[in-house]
Design a protein around this motif. Structure first.
Motif, PDB file in Angstrom:
ATOM      1  N   ASP A 680       0.898  -0.957   0.091  1.00 17.91           N
ATOM      2  CA  ASP A 680      -0.059   0.148  -0.125  1.00 17.91           C
ATOM      3  C   ASP A 680       0.871   1.104  -0.128  1.00 17.91           C
ATOM      4  OD1 ASP A 680      -1.790   1.883   0.308  1.00 17.91           O
ATOM      5  OD2 ASP A 680      -3.181   0.801   1.680  1.00 17.91           O
ATOM      6  N   LYS A 681       1.007   1.866  -1.169  1.00 25.65           N
ATOM      7  CA  LYS A 681       1.775   3.217  -1.387  1.00 25.65           C
ATOM      8  C   LYS A 681       1.161   4.216  -0.653  1.00 25.65           C
ATOM      9  CE  LYS A 681       4.178   1.428  -5.538  1.00 25.65           C
ATOM     10  NZ  LYS A 681       4.338   1.834  -6.846  1.00 25.65           N
ATOM     11  N   ARG A 682      -0.050   4.372  -0.064  1.00 23.74           N
ATOM     12  CA  ARG A 682      -0.472   5.390   0.653  1.00 23.74           C
ATOM     13  C   ARG A 682       0.219   5.395   2.098  1.00 23.74           C
ATOM     14  NH1 ARG A 682      -6.379   3.980   1.364  1.00 23.74           N
ATOM     15  NH2 ARG A 682      -5.417   2.126   1.844  1.00 23.74           N
ATOM     16  N   PHE A 683       0.964   4.497   2.470  1.00 27.46           N
ATOM     17  CA  PHE A 683       1.450   4.311   3.750  1.00 27.46           C
ATOM     18  C   PHE A 683       2.815   4.662   3.779  1.00 27.46           C
ATOM     19  CE2 PHE A 683      -1.448   0.644   5.340  1.00 27.46           C
ATOM     20  CZ  PHE A 683      -2.503   1.356   5.198  1.00 27.46           C
ATOM     21  N   TYR A 684       3.048   5.945   4.033  1.00 23.53           N
ATOM     22  CA  TYR A 684       4.466   6.426   4.068  1.00 23.53           C
ATOM     23  C   TYR A 684       4.818   7.657   5.034  1.00 23.53           C
ATOM     24  CZ  TYR A 684       2.607  10.254   0.948  1.00 23.53           C
ATOM     25  OH  TYR A 684       2.245  11.516   0.673  1.00 23.53           O
ATOM     26  N   GLY A 685       5.693   8.269   5.098  1.00 22.41           N
ATOM     27  CA  GLY A 685       6.354   9.095   5.961  1.00 22.41           C
ATOM     28  C   GLY A 685       7.383   8.664   6.941  1.00 22.41           C
ATOM     29  N   PRO A 686       8.018   9.624   7.569  1.00 19.81           N
ATOM     30  CA  PRO A 686       9.156   9.344   8.578  1.00 19.81           C
ATOM     31  C   PRO A 686       9.061   8.153   9.440  1.00 19.81           C
ATOM     32  CG  PRO A 686       7.807  11.236   9.389  1.00 19.81           C
ATOM     33  CD  PRO A 686       7.245  10.762   8.150  1.00 19.81           C
ATOM     34  N   ASP A 687       8.071   7.908   9.975  1.00 17.02           N
ATOM     35  CA  ASP A 687       7.755   6.621  10.678  1.00 17.02           C
ATOM     36  C   ASP A 687       7.980   5.117   9.949  1.00 17.02           C
ATOM     37  OD1 ASP A 687       7.790   7.670  13.183  1.00 17.02           O
ATOM     38  OD2 ASP A 687       5.457   7.643  13.307  1.00 17.02           O
ATOM     39  N   SER A 727       3.313  10.736  13.531  1.00 19.39           N
ATOM     40  CA  SER A 727       2.691  10.405  14.998  1.00 19.39           C
ATOM     41  C   SER A 727       2.323  11.998  15.778  1.00 19.39           C
ATOM     42  CB  SER A 727       3.698   9.737  15.684  1.00 19.39           C
ATOM     43  OG  SER A 727       2.877   9.557  16.976  1.00 19.39           O
ATOM     44  N   LEU A 728       1.049  12.288  16.127  1.00 12.60           N
ATOM     45  CA  LEU A 728       1.001  13.223  17.169  1.00 12.60           C
ATOM     46  C   LEU A 728       1.096  12.946  18.635  1.00 12.60           C
ATOM     47  CD1 LEU A 728      -2.480  14.499  15.483  1.00 12.60           C
ATOM     48  CD2 LEU A 728      -0.202  15.289  15.132  1.00 12.60           C
ATOM     49  N   PHE A 729       1.368  11.658  18.916  1.00 14.62           N
ATOM     50  CA  PHE A 729       1.512  11.201  20.265  1.00 14.62           C
ATOM     51  C   PHE A 729       2.492  10.194  20.383  1.00 14.62           C
ATOM     52  CE2 PHE A 729       0.047   7.898  23.648  1.00 14.62           C
ATOM     53  CZ  PHE A 729       0.581   8.433  24.787  1.00 14.62           C
ATOM     54  N   ASN A 730       3.902  10.657  20.875  1.00 14.04           N
ATOM     55  CA  ASN A 730       5.146   9.814  20.937  1.00 14.04           C
ATOM     56  C   ASN A 730       4.864   8.627  21.851  1.00 14.04           C
ATOM     57  OD1 ASN A 730       5.356  10.681  23.406  1.00 14.04           O
ATOM     58  ND2 ASN A 730       6.958  12.250  22.953  1.00 14.04           N
ATOM     59  N   GLY A 731       3.899   8.375  22.898  1.00 16.08           N
ATOM     60  CA  GLY A 731       3.619   7.377  23.839  1.00 16.08           C
ATOM     61  C   GLY A 731       4.440   7.313  25.035  1.00 16.08           C
ATOM     62  N   ALA A 793      -5.179  21.774   8.285  1.00 14.71           N
ATOM     63  CA  ALA A 793      -6.279  22.210   7.493  1.00 14.71           C
ATOM     64  C   ALA A 793      -7.125  21.120   6.986  1.00 14.71           C
ATOM     65  CB  ALA A 793      -5.622  23.047   6.427  1.00 14.71           C
ATOM     66  N   ASN A 794      -6.416  20.321   5.702  1.00 16.38           N
ATOM     67  CA  ASN A 794      -7.056  19.182   5.305  1.00 16.38           C
ATOM     68  C   ASN A 794      -6.217  17.958   5.892  1.00 16.38           C
ATOM     69  OD1 ASN A 794      -9.156  20.222   3.962  1.00 16.38           O
ATOM     70  ND2 ASN A 794      -7.760  20.614   1.866  1.00 16.38           N
ATOM     71  N   PHE A 795      -6.826  17.066   6.364  1.00 19.72           N
ATOM     72  CA  PHE A 795      -6.057  15.723   6.868  1.00 19.72           C
ATOM     73  C   PHE A 795      -6.858  14.537   6.873  1.00 19.72           C
ATOM     74  CE2 PHE A 795      -8.043  18.024  10.396  1.00 19.72           C
ATOM     75  CZ  PHE A 795      -8.602  17.317  10.962  1.00 19.72           C
ATOM     76  N   GLU A 796      -5.801  13.455   7.190  1.00 24.08           N
ATOM     77  CA  GLU A 796      -6.407  11.968   7.610  1.00 24.08           C
ATOM     78  C   GLU A 796      -6.069  11.850   8.754  1.00 24.08           C
ATOM     79  OE1 GLU A 796      -6.873   7.730   5.682  1.00 24.08           O
ATOM     80  OE2 GLU A 796      -5.273   9.112   5.095  1.00 24.08           O
ATOM     81  N   LEU A 797      -6.768  11.355   9.905  1.00 22.90           N
ATOM     82  CA  LEU A 797      -6.340  11.234  11.220  1.00 22.90           C
ATOM     83  C   LEU A 797      -6.786   9.766  11.486  1.00 22.90           C
ATOM     84  CD1 LEU A 797      -5.506  12.493  14.017  1.00 22.90           C
ATOM     85  CD2 LEU A 797      -7.853  13.004  14.272  1.00 22.90           C
ATOM     86  N   PHE A 798      -5.752   9.254  12.273  1.00 19.42           N
ATOM     87  CA  PHE A 798      -6.028   7.785  12.827  1.00 19.42           C
ATOM     88  C   PHE A 798      -5.862   7.979  14.303  1.00 19.42           C
ATOM     89  CE2 PHE A 798      -4.045   5.878   8.896  1.00 19.42           C
ATOM     90  CZ  PHE A 798      -5.122   5.400   8.502  1.00 19.42           C
ATOM     91  N   VAL A 799      -6.822   7.334  14.978  1.00 22.06           N
ATOM     92  CA  VAL A 799      -6.764   7.393  16.522  1.00 22.06           C
ATOM     93  C   VAL A 799      -7.548   6.291  17.231  1.00 22.06           C
ATOM     94  CG1 VAL A 799      -8.739   9.020  16.668  1.00 22.06           C
ATOM     95  CG2 VAL A 799      -7.319   8.877  18.645  1.00 22.06           C
ATOM     96  N   ASP A 800      -6.903   5.628  18.167  1.00 23.91           N
ATOM     97  CA  ASP A 800      -7.649   4.774  18.904  1.00 23.91           C
ATOM     98  C   ASP A 800      -8.002   5.181  20.059  1.00 23.91           C
ATOM     99  OD1 ASP A 800      -6.860   2.934  16.851  1.00 23.91           O
ATOM    100  OD2 ASP A 800      -5.821   1.510  18.386  1.00 23.91           O
ATOM    101  N   TRP A 801      -9.248   4.915  20.773  1.00 27.53           N
ATOM    102  CA  TRP A 801      -9.827   5.341  21.779  1.00 27.53           C
ATOM    103  C   TRP A 801     -10.696   4.401  22.555  1.00 27.53           C
ATOM    104  CZ3 TRP A 801     -15.384   4.845  22.040  1.00 27.53           C
ATOM    105  CH2 TRP A 801     -15.978   4.843  20.870  1.00 27.53           C
ATOM    106  N   LYS A 922      -1.862  12.486   8.606  1.00 25.61           N
ATOM    107  CA  LYS A 922      -1.374  12.884   7.332  1.00 25.61           C
ATOM    108  C   LYS A 922      -2.036  14.079   6.672  1.00 25.61           C
ATOM    109  CE  LYS A 922      -2.150  10.307   3.532  1.00 25.61           C
ATOM    110  NZ  LYS A 922      -1.845   9.287   2.731  1.00 25.61           N
ATOM    111  N   GLU A 923      -1.387  15.306   6.581  1.00 17.68           N
ATOM    112  CA  GLU A 923      -1.967  16.419   5.842  1.00 17.68           C
ATOM    113  C   GLU A 923      -2.243  16.202   4.421  1.00 17.68           C
ATOM    114  OE1 GLU A 923      -0.493  20.280   7.566  1.00 17.68           O
ATOM    115  OE2 GLU A 923       1.092  19.079   8.178  1.00 17.68           O
ATOM    116  N   LEU A 924      -3.500  16.651   3.866  1.00 11.97           N
ATOM    117  CA  LEU A 924      -3.646  16.378   2.511  1.00 11.97           C
ATOM    118  C   LEU A 924      -3.883  17.739   1.723  1.00 11.97           C
ATOM    119  CD1 LEU A 924      -6.693  13.904   3.291  1.00 11.97           C
ATOM    120  CD2 LEU A 924      -4.485  13.408   2.612  1.00 11.97           C
ATOM    121  N   PRO A 925      -3.656  17.695   0.674  1.00 10.22           N
ATOM    122  CA  PRO A 925      -3.631  18.842  -0.210  1.00 10.22           C
ATOM    123  C   PRO A 925      -5.078  19.762  -0.316  1.00 10.22           C
ATOM    124  CG  PRO A 925      -3.470  17.311  -1.811  1.00 10.22           C
ATOM    125  CD  PRO A 925      -3.625  16.715  -0.393  1.00 10.22           C
TER     126      PRO A 925
END
Length: 925
Positions: A680-687, A727-731, A793-801, A922-925
């Protein structure tokens, strides 16, 4: 002085102008390379048709030495055009192209580039290119291309140029020229070729012999024959025998069949040894090609040859000439031949439907070796078709083990509609136990339901143990819905080693029924009538049937005081056929009192049921992560990490990545991370980059270099490694988060100094309610919202709660751009309308506020959001289910205004204990 210079100056300027125009035409052409569509390709060809001889030359002179420029565009255009000019009606364009290519060939200095232009002349050249090409015949690097181009032109002048070039050619060039003369079959070259036929240089001798075989002149025959004799008529490095054989075929193609037949007959007589078999085969093929009818006797004799290659060739060549007489000749005396000959001929009888040879086939069945008899069985099947079944069954009794096996295999593929009856009848009268076992197995593999009464009769008889065992084993394959009651009754009388097949047969009978519900009810009724001691007999049946009703019957037995009953019920749940067992297995996995073997079985069963369930991948990941927290062994953890791979979610990738430093788990974790990321090439970033870099260092084995290349290619294709998911939360701590100050409208109006003071106070309050424990962000129910230090602004957010199970009035949410909110709450709170579920936009008034469905997990269980915000519209997935579909989020703070274009993200504090983890954006255009 000015008057004498002016005309020269004007001419010079005109030349520069023309040259600029040509360069412009070339640049315009190259800008369109490579042509990506058929239309653009046609446009390029049309543009080239307008090129002059000079334009073509200029284009090709743009070629640079390899490694010093990009030639791909020029080569693609020129090579395509060299074929295009061969089309009908393109004679003028072809002439222009050839002249331009010749001019470029003279101008270019690099031999690789010259070679490319020569290749173009091979494609499109004609007589006008001969003089240019012959200059390169003695150039060791270019002679092969030049010779090939001249041979392809193929005119008399091209042949003459090649012949002239042969006289003083170097050894390398001579090989290339000789091959070209052979390709042309240029007869005037024969004398020069004959003069070189005895050369010691093997490459040149091969080329000369090939060329002589292509010329096909009678004068070449003695030399070619001698060369073949000298190597013993075998195929060797000199290719002398191949040349002599090719010469004979060439003669035949030229109509010189008498001479060709003479050579082939000589070869057939001379090549008797096994190492000469390919020569003999070639000769036999040629003789048959010339006159097959004349060679029938030779072919018949060949069918019994000891060499299998020659024999197979003879059999194949004889096929067009078959008749009764020839068939009889083939079959006569085959039993005097060795086994391989008999096998080959018997197969031939079957492949060519030689029904007249049935007596010989039956004789082979009676007297042949085991291998011959097995072949005869297959041949009989082919010749008699459906009628073979009865005869083969009759022969079982008198056959050896090998033949019985062959007969069994033949009967398994028989299409005889009467075979079930024939087999059942044979079993009913058979007394030999070995044959009974074989017949029962046949009935089972054929799924003959009509044999069930006889199978029951054998089970209830005094038959030998092996026969009864075979009968029990057959039940699952022959069971019918009408046999259900008898099968359940059999459960109670069967010995322990036979119970399993009976249970499986019951499952099959239920699943094959037209009215499955009625069949299930029969099983349920029988279960309820059965005493407590015998009920475990039905546990595997209920497991195989599946369904909610069956699950309800067995679920309570996992807590039974009797260890045997408890273990049987657990095993049934572990092997449950449907996903409805998932909640019960989850519950079972969390029991603390369980022996190691039982726990291991539960873990494996839960992983399996999670995998077969139809729940979304996100929900599967939650289940697997929960299970990971309670398993005890490294193997169990490896199994879970492997199972995560199939879910292909970002959370699964990141979770597996946490174990790349674990000595016991790192190899499995590496495979999971790699396979999710690469798919899945959508999964990218520093992590992701960090994790894949670790994976590359861990890879080992034969495919490791290939896998590293694949990972590096994947990383290289990510144009901005700093973008993507972060990551918005480093754990570990609250870095990146701050306390909440007022609302967005009030904050923007505050003086910077006042805002700084207010922010400091808010941060102090925030730390009283928010903390980090074991990698989880916890809110204790006291305080205010926590907010990101960055704005989005525009984004995709993952969060477990997760809402606390023991909490009251569970209520929380996620503010997007500082605005309430994606709702989180306890759906049991019907007094406030929470039964609609989490994930809706609770504070909307005009636009939809409720989710599309309820997708919440129970209180105390983790949930996962995927939130996408583009413009003013929000889409929410809860546990993989779409609950909010592109709904406008209203501005709660001023409903007359649209939502803020950019603002912070907040986790709501609402007096409820709530937990958060794995927050990625992930910030989106």
């Amino acid at each position: 002085m000015r008057k004498s210079i002016y005309p020269f100056f004007v001419l010079f300027v005109l030349q520069l102008t023309v040259h600029a125009q040509v360069d412009s035409k070339v640049a315009d052409l190259l800008a369109k390379q490579p042509a990506e569509t058929s239309n653009s390709f046609r446009e390029v060809m049309a543009q080239l048709e307008r090129f002059s001889e000079s334009d073509i030359s200029t284009l090709l002179r743009q070629l640079t030495p390899p490694g010093k420029g990009a030639n791909a565009g020029i080569e693609y255009a020129a090579n395509s055009y060299s074929y295009h000019v061969l089309l009908a009606g393109k004679g003028e364009q072809r002439a222009t192209f050839v002249k331009g290519a010749i001019a470029a060939l003279d101008a270019l200095t690099d031999k690789d580039n010259k070679g490319f232009v020569i290749q173009l002349l091979q494609n499109a050249g004609d007589d006008t290119a001969v003089d240019a090409l012959k200059r390169y015949l003695n150039d060791d690097r270019l002679s092969e291309k030049a010779a090939r181009a001249l041979a392809r032109i193929g005119t008399e002048s091209a042949g003459a140029a090649l012949l002239a070039g042969l006289q003083d050619a170097t050894e390398v060039a001579a090989v290339n020229v000789a091959n070209a003369l052979g390709f042309m079959a240029y007869q005037p070259a024969e004398q020069q070729l004959l003069a070189r036929v005895s050369t010691e240089a093997i490459p040149l001798r091969k080329a000369v012999l090939y060329a002589l075989s292509r010329v096909g002149s009678p004068a070449a025959e003695p030399a070619l024959r001698k060369a073949a004799q000298d190597v013993g008529f075998v195929y060797d490095v000199t290719d002398a025998t191949a040349a002599y054989v090719n010469y004979a075929y060439r003669l035949a193609s030229m109509g010189e069949t008498a001479a060709a037949e003479k050579i082939a007959s000589r070869l057939l007589r001379s090549a008797k040894q096994d190492q000469q078999v390919h020569t003999r085969v070639a000769a036999l093929r040629l003789l048959t090609q010339i006159d097959g009818n004349k060679q029938v006797n030779v072919l018949v004799k060949g069918t019994k040859d000891e060499n299998s290659i020659y024999r197979s060739t003879a059999l194949a060549l004889l096929a067009p000439y078959l008749n009764e007489r020839i068939s009889w000749q083939i079959g006569r005396g085959i039993f005097k031949a060795d086994e391989s000959v008999q096998v080959a001929i018997l197969r031939y009888f079957g492949d060519h439907n030689l029904v007249s040879m049935l007596p010989e086939v039956r004789r082979a069945l009676d007297t042949g070796t085991p291998n011959v008899r097995a072949t005869a069985v297959n041949t009989l099947q082919k010749l008699l078709g459906n009628e073979a079944a009865a005869e083969l069954i009759e022969r079982l009794g008198a056959s050896d083990v090998e033949t019985r096996t062959a007969i069994k295999e033949a009967l398994l593929i028989s299409k005889n509609s009467q075979l079930p009856t024939l087999l059942t009848r044979a079993l009913s009268t058979e007394k030999d136990s070995a044959l009974q076992v074989l017949l029962i197995d046949l009935l089972a593999q054929r799924g003959v339901g009509e044999s069930v009464p006889l199978i029951f009769e054998i089970i209830q008889s005094e038959a030998p143990v092996e026969v009864k065992t075979a009968a029990y084993a057959a039940l699952p394959q022959v069971a019918r819905p009408t046999d259900l009651e008898k099968l359940m009754e059999l459960l109670f009388s069967a010995k322990s080693e036979h119970v399993g097949p009976v249970q499986q047969a019951v499952i099959v009978a239920v699943n094959r029924g037209r009215d499955r519900i009625d069949q299930v009810q029969q099983v349920v009724a029988r279960f309820q009538k059965t005493n407590a001691v015998s009920r475990p007999l039905f546990f595997p049946i209920l497991s195989g049937i599946g369904g909610g009703e069956a699950l309800a019957l067995i679920a309570d037995y996992t807590d039974n005081a009797d260890p045997g009953i408890r273990g049987a019920a657990t095993t049934a749940l572990v092997n449950w056929s449907g996903a409805e067992a998932l909640p019960k297995l989850v519950e079972l996995s969390r029991k603390k009192v369980m022996d190691a073997a039982q726990r291991d079985a539960v873990v494996k069963g839960l992983i399996r049921v999670i995998g077969i369930s139809g729940i979304p991948a996100e929900q599967k990941v939650l289940h697997l992560r929960d299970l990971f927290e309670i398993v005890e062994t490294a193997d169990q953890k490896k199994a879970i990490l492997s199972a995560l791979e199939s879910s292909k979610t970002y959370n699964a990738l990141i979770f597996a990545g946490k174990y790349l430093d674990d000595e016991q788990l790192k190899s499995t974790a590496a495979n999971t991370v790699m396979n999710i990321a690469l798919e899945d090439k959508r999964f990218y970033g520093p992590d992701v980059t960090r994790l894949l870099t670790k994976v590359m260092a861990l890879l080992s084995g034969s495919e490791s270099s290939y896998l590293r290349e694949a990972i590096q290619k994947h990383l290289d294709e990510q144009t901005d490694q700093e973008a993507g998911y972060v990551s918005l939360f480093n754990g570990r701590d609250l870095t990146g988060w701050k306390g909440l100050v007022a609302n967005p409208i009030q904050r923007v109006l505050m003086h910077p100094d006042s805002l700084a003071i207010a922010q400091e106070q808010a941060d102090q309050l925030m730390r009283q309610g928010w903390s980090v424990e074991d990698g989880v962000l916890q809110f204790n129910g006291h305080g205010d919202n926590i907010a990101t230090t960055e704005q989005y602004a525009n984004f995709e957010l993952f969060v477990d709660w997760k809402l606390a199970k023991e909490g009251k009035e569970g209520d929380a949410g996620i503010y997007l751009r500082g605005t309430p909110q994606v709702q989180i709450w306890d759906i049991s709170r019907v007094d406030v309308g929470a039964e609609v579920g989490s994930g809706g936009l609770y504070n909307n008034e005009k636009n939809r506020r409720h989710p599309l469905k309820v997708a919440d997990n129970p209180l105390g269980e983790w949930n996962t959001f995927r939130i996408v915000m583009i413009g003013d519209k929000v889409t929410v997935y809860l546990n993989g289910e779409l609950v909010t579909d592109s709904v406008v989020l209203e501005n709660y703070w001023n409903r007359s205004l649209p939502i803020f274009p950019i603002e912070q993200i907040e986790l709501q504090a609402h007096g409820t204990h709530v937990s958060y983890r794995d927050i990625y954006i992930k910030e989106l255009p």
